[in-house]
Design an enzyme around this catalytic site. Structure first.
Site, PDB file in Angstrom:
ATOM      1  N   ALA A   1       0.882  -1.370   0.155  1.00  0.00           N
ATOM      2  CA  ALA A   1       0.149  -0.047   0.169  1.00  0.00           C
ATOM      3  C   ALA A   1       0.789   1.251  -0.041  1.00  0.00           C
ATOM      4  CB  ALA A   1      -0.993  -0.094   1.099  1.00  0.00           C
TER       5      ALA A   1
ATOM      6  N   ILE B   1       2.090   2.109  -7.499  1.00  0.00           N
ATOM      7  CA  ILE B   1       0.819   1.562  -8.053  1.00  0.00           C
ATOM      8  C   ILE B   1      -0.263   1.774  -7.022  1.00  0.00           C
ATOM      9  CG2 ILE B   1      -0.497  -0.410  -8.988  1.00  0.00           C
ATOM     10  CD1 ILE B   1       2.316  -1.407 -10.077  1.00  0.00           C
TER      11      ILE B   1
ATOM     12  N   HIS C   1       3.189 -12.726 -17.787  1.00  0.00           N
ATOM     13  CA  HIS C   1       3.373 -11.361 -17.785  1.00  0.00           C
ATOM     14  C   HIS C   1       5.057 -11.162 -17.968  1.00  0.00           C
ATOM     15  CE1 HIS C   1       3.439  -6.894 -17.242  1.00  0.00           C
ATOM     16  NE2 HIS C   1       4.072  -7.178 -16.157  1.00  0.00           N
TER      17      HIS C   1
ATOM     18  N   ASP D   1      -0.659  -5.432 -20.351  1.00  0.00           N
ATOM     19  CA  ASP D   1      -0.207  -5.980 -21.600  1.00  0.00           C
ATOM     20  C   ASP D   1      -1.403  -5.799 -22.576  1.00  0.00           C
ATOM     21  OD1 ASP D   1       2.271  -6.569 -20.369  1.00  0.00           O
ATOM     22  OD2 ASP D   1       1.031  -8.242 -19.447  1.00  0.00           O
TER      23      ASP D   1
ATOM     24  N   ARG E   1      17.012 -13.707 -11.833  1.00  0.00           N
ATOM     25  CA  ARG E   1      15.573 -13.977 -11.735  1.00  0.00           C
ATOM     26  C   ARG E   1      15.322 -15.139 -10.804  1.00  0.00           C
ATOM     27  NH1 ARG E   1      11.428 -12.806 -14.938  1.00  0.00           N
ATOM     28  NH2 ARG E   1       9.654 -14.114 -15.022  1.00  0.00           N
TER      29      ARG E   1
HETATM   30  P1  NAX Z   1       6.719  -0.316  -5.335  1.00  0.00           P
HETATM   31  O1  NAX Z   1       8.239  -0.830  -5.207  1.00  0.00           O
HETATM   32  O2  NAX Z   1       6.806   1.272  -5.628  1.00  0.00           O
HETATM   33  O3  NAX Z   1       5.888  -0.756  -4.312  1.00  0.00           O
HETATM   34  C1  NAX Z   1       6.035  -2.124  -3.667  1.00  0.00           C
HETATM   35  C2  NAX Z   1       5.657  -2.063  -2.263  1.00  0.00           C
HETATM   36  O4  NAX Z   1       5.380  -3.576  -1.728  1.00  0.00           O
HETATM   37  C3  NAX Z   1       6.407  -1.471  -1.464  1.00  0.00           C
HETATM   38  O5  NAX Z   1       6.045  -0.107  -0.726  1.00  0.00           O
HETATM   39  C4  NAX Z   1       6.982  -2.553  -0.397  1.00  0.00           C
HETATM   40  O6  NAX Z   1       7.399  -2.124   0.769  1.00  0.00           O
HETATM   41  C5  NAX Z   1       5.774  -3.622  -0.518  1.00  0.00           C
HETATM   42  N1  NAX Z   1       6.232  -5.011  -0.040  1.00  0.00           N
HETATM   43  C6  NAX Z   1       7.148  -5.467  -0.090  1.00  0.00           C
HETATM   44  N2  NAX Z   1       7.024  -6.709   0.355  1.00  0.00           N
HETATM   45  C7  NAX Z   1       5.688  -6.885   0.977  1.00  0.00           C
HETATM   46  C8  NAX Z   1       5.162  -7.831   1.739  1.00  0.00           C
HETATM   47  N3  NAX Z   1       5.615  -8.824   1.985  1.00  0.00           N
HETATM   48  N4  NAX Z   1       3.652  -7.251   1.826  1.00  0.00           N
HETATM   49  C9  NAX Z   1       3.214  -6.213   1.762  1.00  0.00           C
HETATM   50  N5  NAX Z   1       3.984  -5.188   1.233  1.00  0.00           N
HETATM   51  C10 NAX Z   1       5.116  -5.560   0.649  1.00  0.00           C
HETATM   52  O7  NAX Z   1       6.301  -0.949  -6.839  1.00  0.00           O
HETATM   53  P2  NAX Z   1       5.415  -0.860  -7.773  1.00  0.00           P
HETATM   54  O8  NAX Z   1       5.840   0.026  -8.613  1.00  0.00           O
HETATM   55  O9  NAX Z   1       3.792  -0.275  -6.824  1.00  0.00           O
HETATM   56  O10 NAX Z   1       5.134  -2.308  -8.285  1.00  0.00           O
HETATM   57  C11 NAX Z   1       4.466  -3.167  -7.587  1.00  0.00           C
HETATM   58  C12 NAX Z   1       4.581  -4.532  -8.365  1.00  0.00           C
HETATM   59  O11 NAX Z   1       3.905  -4.412  -9.347  1.00  0.00           O
HETATM   60  C13 NAX Z   1       6.026  -4.897  -8.566  1.00  0.00           C
HETATM   61  O12 NAX Z   1       6.351  -6.163  -8.466  1.00  0.00           O
HETATM   62  C14 NAX Z   1       5.893  -4.610  -9.982  1.00  0.00           C
HETATM   63  O13 NAX Z   1       7.050  -5.275 -10.951  1.00  0.00           O
HETATM   64  C15 NAX Z   1       4.617  -5.005 -10.542  1.00  0.00           C
HETATM   65  N6  NAX Z   1       4.014  -4.691 -11.892  1.00  0.00           N
HETATM   66  C16 NAX Z   1       3.192  -5.687 -12.301  1.00  0.00           C
HETATM   67  C17 NAX Z   1       2.594  -5.176 -13.527  1.00  0.00           C
HETATM   68  C18 NAX Z   1       1.714  -6.298 -14.194  1.00  0.00           C
HETATM   69  O14 NAX Z   1       1.282  -6.019 -15.159  1.00  0.00           O
HETATM   70  N7  NAX Z   1       1.571  -7.488 -13.502  1.00  0.00           N
HETATM   71  C19 NAX Z   1       2.904  -3.989 -14.219  1.00  0.00           C
HETATM   72  C20 NAX Z   1       3.364  -2.953 -13.430  1.00  0.00           C
HETATM   73  C21 NAX Z   1       4.392  -3.400 -12.466  1.00  0.00           C
HETATM   74  O15 NAX Z   1       5.657  -3.475 -12.859  1.00  0.00           O
END
Ligand code: NAX
Length: 326
Positions: free
Chosen positions: A12, A16, A187, A159, A98
């Site tokens: 949160a 995103i 994805h 996508d 990866r």
């Molecule tokens: P951010 O790094 O801004 O936010 C991720 C948040 O998740 C951080 O605040 C972190 O503290 C929190 N987090 C980490 N471990 C956690 C846990 N165990 N429990 C709860 N929260 C936790 O990333 P953001 O840009 O918001 O992207 C979030 C995810 O979406 C990434 O993995 C990103 O790669 C993925 N995406 C997926 C997409 C899709 O089409 N499926 C597209 C967009 C994005 O790249």
């Protein structure tokens, strides 16, 4: 007054979720007469940021927002969830392979799958956004044996939306004129955005754009769009990702339009010869809150080969995390 829908959002404090939460309190998911209650999950170090985000949500003065609970305990965050957006994940750090990324996120999603099993409604709809989204979703569902695998999906809607927009732009049309684009597979850059059944203004898309543009321009552009955004913005897609998450969940709850379908990564039932049990993106239609993979599409040799490549990647990822698959 309707009963509030309980919505869990993980990650949160991230970029995103910042957009996603603002869209949720604005009523963009279920309409402006459906109250919501939010449960926000973050790691302990990021809870201060979530409190700041919550101040902003309060300052919306949204008549829809009934309650917000903030926690770093997954069982609290998934309690009675009707809908869950699993956005939080560990990003790939410098020098990380990866395999390391898969492993680290696998641990997070096995814990969250167990918490969903223990605390969420049996009817919960779970959308995994955090990467590697397909395999994370597989781990979550295998750790939640009390909930149907059909209640877990992963996001390929961004996508799909990218593919729709690229096609519309090429044809000098708006996205309103586009139907039946499909995204297959993972994805990742192996995904296959498929125009073989797509229509532009009711006519076959390939008649508009030609095979050369489709194979050599469109497909790599959609596959690499995420990296292109990072290069230009210095950060990964956020607003478009939140928008895709809203679109995915809205279609899952309220249904796809009668004359179209969408793309979702769902638990493969072997349709189109794809390995049963992997979380693979398919074209799907939704009615009454339940999806069905679109059946009977003719798959040519080119498409078959591309689907095979992305299916193989999904099977490799699954095998890397097999020990966590319950
Ligand atoms: P951010 O790094 O801004 O936010 C991720 C948040 O998740 C951080 O605040 C972190 O503290 C929190 N987090 C980490 N471990 C956690 C846990 N165990 N429990 C709860 N929260 C936790 O990333 P953001 O840009 O918001 O992207 C979030 C995810 O979406 C990434 O993995 C990103 O790669 C993925 N995406 C997926 C997409 C899709 O089409 N499926 C597209 C967009 C994005 O790249």
């Amino acid at each position: 007054m309707k009963t509030p829908v309980q919505i869990t959002v993980t990650g949160a404090a991230g970029q995103i979720s910042y957009v996603l939460l603002s869209r949720l309190v604005a009523g963009d998911l279920l309409g402006d007469d459906q109250p919501i209650a939010l449960r926000l999950l973050e790691i302990p170090e990021a809870l201060g940021v979530v409190r700041g985000v919550n101040m902003e949500l309060i300052d919306y003065a949204s008549p829809l927002l009934e309650d917000v609970i903030i926690s770093s305990d997954p069982e609290v965050a998934f309690k009675d969830a009707d809908l869950a957006f699993l956005v939080g994940a560990r990003p790939r750090g410098p020098g990380m392979e990866r395999q390391d990324l898969l492993q680290m996120n696998a641990d997070i999603f096995s814990v969250q799958g167990k918490a969903i099993d223990a605390a969420a409604k049996r009817s919960v709809k779970v959308l995994v956004v955090g990467n590697p989204a397909n395999t994370n979703a597989l781990i979550a569902l295998r750790n939640a044996p009390g909930i149907s695998p059909r209640n877990f999906t992963a996001m390929t809607r961004l996508d799909h939306n990218r593919a729709v927009s690229q096609l519309a732009q090429k044809c000098g049309r708006t996205t309103r004129d586009i139907r039946q684009v499909a995204v297959w597979g993972n994805h990742s850059t192996t995904q296959h955005p498929d125009l073989c059944h797509a229509l532009v203004d009711g006519k076959p898309a390939l008649d508009w754009v030609g095979r050369d543009w489709y194979e050599n321009d469109f497909i790599p552009t959609v596959q690499k769009r995420g990296a292109e955004v990072i290069q230009a913005r210095g950060k990964s897609s956020a607003a478009s990702a939140a928008n895709a998450a809203i679109g995915h969940m809205r279609d899952w709850v309220l249904g796809t339009p009668p004359d179209d379908w969408t793309s979702m990564a769902v638990h493969s039932d072997g349709s189109y010869g794809i390995e049963p049990g992997v979380m693979c993106s398919f074209p799907v239609r939704v009615r009454d809150g339940d999806y069905a993979i679109v059946q009977g599409l003719e798959i040519d040799a080119f498409t078959q080969e591309r689907i095979k490549a992305t299916e193989t990647e999904l099977m490799i990822e699954r095998d890397m995390v097999r020990h966590l698959l319950g």
